[in-house]
Design an enzyme around this catalytic site. Structure first.
Site, PDB file in Angstrom:
ATOM      1  N   ASP A 239      32.123  51.032  -3.381  1.00 15.89           N
ATOM      2  CA  ASP A 239      31.523  50.382  -2.219  1.00 15.89           C
ATOM      3  C   ASP A 239      32.096  51.165  -1.049  1.00 15.89           C
ATOM      4  OD1 ASP A 239      31.144  48.821   0.118  1.00 15.89           O
ATOM      5  OD2 ASP A 239      30.657  47.125  -1.175  1.00 15.89           O
ATOM      6  N   HIS A 240      31.298  52.040  -0.467  1.00 14.19           N
ATOM      7  CA  HIS A 240      31.891  52.998   0.469  1.00 14.19           C
ATOM      8  C   HIS A 240      32.504  52.322   1.698  1.00 14.19           C
ATOM      9  CE1 HIS A 240      28.025  52.809   2.599  1.00 14.19           C
ATOM     10  NE2 HIS A 240      28.617  53.385   3.617  1.00 14.19           N
TER      11      HIS A 240
ATOM     12  N   HIS B 269      28.607  45.403   0.869  1.00 11.60           N
ATOM     13  CA  HIS B 269      29.459  45.738   2.011  1.00 11.60           C
ATOM     14  C   HIS B 269      29.922  44.506   2.810  1.00 11.60           C
ATOM     15  CE1 HIS B 269      27.919  49.512   0.831  1.00 11.60           C
ATOM     16  NE2 HIS B 269      26.845  49.535   1.576  1.00 11.60           N
TER      17      HIS B 269
HETATM   18  C1  BG6 Z   1      24.196  51.966   2.274  1.00 11.22           C
HETATM   19  C2  BG6 Z   1      22.824  51.365   2.373  1.00 11.22           C
HETATM   20  O1  BG6 Z   1      24.920  51.389   1.232  1.00 11.22           O
HETATM   21  O2  BG6 Z   1      24.890  51.764   3.488  1.00 11.22           O
HETATM   22  C3  BG6 Z   1      22.053  51.950   3.544  1.00 11.22           C
HETATM   23  O3  BG6 Z   1      22.100  51.607   1.175  1.00 11.22           O
HETATM   24  C4  BG6 Z   1      22.863  51.838   4.809  1.00 11.22           C
HETATM   25  O4  BG6 Z   1      20.799  51.311   3.702  1.00 11.22           O
HETATM   26  C5  BG6 Z   1      24.270  52.361   4.605  1.00 11.22           C
HETATM   27  O5  BG6 Z   1      22.198  52.601   5.808  1.00 11.22           O
HETATM   28  C6  BG6 Z   1      25.134  52.082   5.817  1.00 11.22           C
HETATM   29  O6  BG6 Z   1      26.343  52.760   5.673  1.00 11.22           O
HETATM   30  P1  BG6 Z   1      27.201  53.186   6.942  1.00 11.22           P
HETATM   31  O7  BG6 Z   1      28.434  53.786   6.369  1.00 11.22           O
HETATM   32  O8  BG6 Z   1      26.347  54.155   7.722  1.00 11.22           O
HETATM   33  O9  BG6 Z   1      27.442  51.938   7.705  1.00 11.22           O
END
Ligand code: BG6
Length: 501
Positions: free
Chosen positions: A192-193, A255
């Site tokens: 989960d980045h 997230h």
């Molecule tokens: C991803 C989603 O997990 O997270 C995308 O699939 C979204 O739709 C993205 O744009 C948002 O990530 P960050 O790091 O730009 O907030």
């Protein structure tokens, strides 16, 4: 290399042992956009293991040289590295490639030979940067080929699984069961980045590395919490995926619930993967089922974002003309626990909102006695603690202060901590942190199997209700607006307002 005395010594950095990273889906988007640039930055910071190689695996019939050329291109495009430097050269020499069909057992024989040829005494990190429908096939084939077996501590085998992890509770359970056939839970790293973002990790330091916040971190002092993940982008080129998923499953199930649990969790007894994840799990299990009135969904129509006229969701290429997929969702989550009873957590996320920003705002209760009423202060603004997750990473505190002068007048003022100004240097990208942690074997910042299932258990009923309702339209908001009027009314009925960001 950056050198800043304030940064030195702040991180405890265990070094990973010899590692071979095997990327399934090596010619794909994630590899080009995120993984290869992250590896380059890790190499530049001298944080990759001394003995390190990459084997790219995909169907595209690339040679090693083609894969190396793709690496160069991805550095130019996504890491703004124009000319190859020593770091890029040395990493490029350690890239290998094999191609084949992911369900072909012979591919895994070739992979085994390749691993042996590079270093049979190395740890191996498999990365599934492939469509979720292929996760089961690849993990099964790896298991059948004996590639998931760890003969000795140094020859560890680990598997990184990308999101989305299932699309509802049943599919997540089935996927966990498939993975567990060949891999133990401590070999699995579900990405989960958001957990790799520096500010998100800092939330734990802020709460548990200081003595002053924890005593007031509860229902006695906190009125409510707002978590916002706003994006200016639309669906981009991802309609094929996004239109069948929507904001609730794309952003909230993973997230936003991760952020919520980091705010809500009890203090772990140590900073270890199990202890931290146990406490996050407790927080998630305290979430009450979401009723119809707890959720608002909407879809963006045409409008203006960043001074540009943009299409509505239904006009985007690849989106079904009668799609009811939500691009915005707002929720009220109630946690049934001693710490949080009656403290709502409001979550909202959307595409094509006016600003790209992710923040957590903790709103404190007003003072019990308004002793400044006589000063004709109509109402004292509640104190607020804001964690800016991105893009302007930092923490701010808003509190009331006296305006200088002979009269008693109050105004809200801000105190700021900004990563950039305090520490300088570059904040590592989430994928750098997460790749390195997986090489070290630290799963603190990865989703455990029970978390993925509990998150789906909370979210799936909402989605099922929407699917069953068969509504032909859902509320709309103009691109460039802060979501639909319904979301404002949703908070107004509780005497609250969304923060203006
Ligand atoms: C991803 C989603 O997990 O997270 C995308 O699939 C979204 O739709 C993205 O744009 C948002 O990530 P960050 O790091 O730009 O907030």
């Amino acid at each position: 290399m950056d050198s800043n005395p304030l940064r030195d010594g702040l991180r405890i950095e265990p070094a990973p042992g010899p590692t071979i990273l095997v990327i399934f889906g090596a010619s794909g988007d994630l590899t080009r956009r995120k993984l290869l640039p992250a590896l380059y930055r890790l190499a530049r910071g001298q944080r990759l293991p001394h003995a390190f190689s990459v084997i790219g695996v995909a169907r595209t019939p690339f040679t090693d040289d083609d894969f190396r050329e793709q690496f160069r291109q991805s550095l130019r495009e996504f890491a703004r590295v124009e000319a190859a430097d020593d770091v890029a050269d040395s990493l490029s020499a350690r890239l290998h490639y094999i191609h084949g069909e992911l369900d072909d057992a012979a591919l895994y024989d070739r992979l085994r030979e390749k691993l042996k040829a590079i270093d049979e005494n190395s740890g191996v990190l498999f990365y599934l940067a492939i469509p979720p429908s292929a996760y089961g096939t690849v993990s099964g084939r790896l298991g059948d080929a004996g590639l998931s077996t760890q003969a000795a501590p140094a020859t560890w085998r680990r598997l990184i699984v990308e999101k989305p992890f299932g699309h509802d509770l049943d599919s997540a359970r089935a996927l966990n069961a498939l993975l567990h056939k060949h891999f133990e839970e401590d070999q699995l790293f579900r990405i989960d980045h958001y957990l790799g973002k520096e500010t998100v990790q800092n939330l734990m330091v802020f709460r548990f590395g200081n003595g002053m916040f924890e005593p007031i971190w509860n229902r006695r002092y906190i009125d409510h919490v707002q978590i916002t993940a706003a994006e200016t982008v639309g669906v981009e080129t991802r309609a094929a995926y996004y239109d069948s998923v929507g904001a609730l499953r794309d952003m909230v199930q993973n997230h936003l619930l991760q952020l919520l649990t980091l705010v809500a969790m009890e203090p772990p007894i140590s900073f270890t993967a199990e202890s931290v994840r146990d406490r996050k799990m407790d927080a998630l299990l305290a979430a009450q089922p979401l009723d119809e009135g707890d959720v608002v969904r909407a879809q963006y129509g045409p409008g203006w974002v960043d001074g540009k006229e943009v299409k509505g969701y239904l006009q985007e290429p690849g989106v079904a003309p009668n799609s009811t997929t939500e691009t915005y969702v707002a929720l009220r989550v109630s946690l049934d626990s001693w710490r949080w009873a009656d403290v709502p957590f409001y979550l909202r996320t959307g595409k094509r909102l006016p600003k790209r920003t992710t923040e957590i705002a903790i709103q404190f209760k007003r003072p019990p006695l308004e002793i400044f009423r006589r000063a004709r202060v109509s109402s004292v603004a509640p104190s607020l603690l804001i964690v800016n997750v991105q893009p302007d990473e930092g923490i701010s505190l808003r509190f009331e202060a006296k305006i200088p002068g002979t009269r008693m007048q109050l105004a809200p003022v801000m105190m700021h901590f900004r990563y950039g100004t305090t520490f300088g240097g570059e904040v590592p990208e989430a994928y750098e942190t997460l790749l390195l942690d997986a090489m070290i074997g630290d799963s603190t910042l990865f989703a455990r199997h029970d978390f993925t299932e509990a998150a789906w258990a909370l979210i799936s009923p909402v989605h099922e209700r929407w699917s069953a309702s068969r509504e032909s339209r859902i509320p709309a908001y103009e691109a460039g607006e802060w979501g639909p009027a319904e979301a404002d009314r949703f908070l107004a009925t509780e005497g609250r307002r969304w923060r203006t960001l």
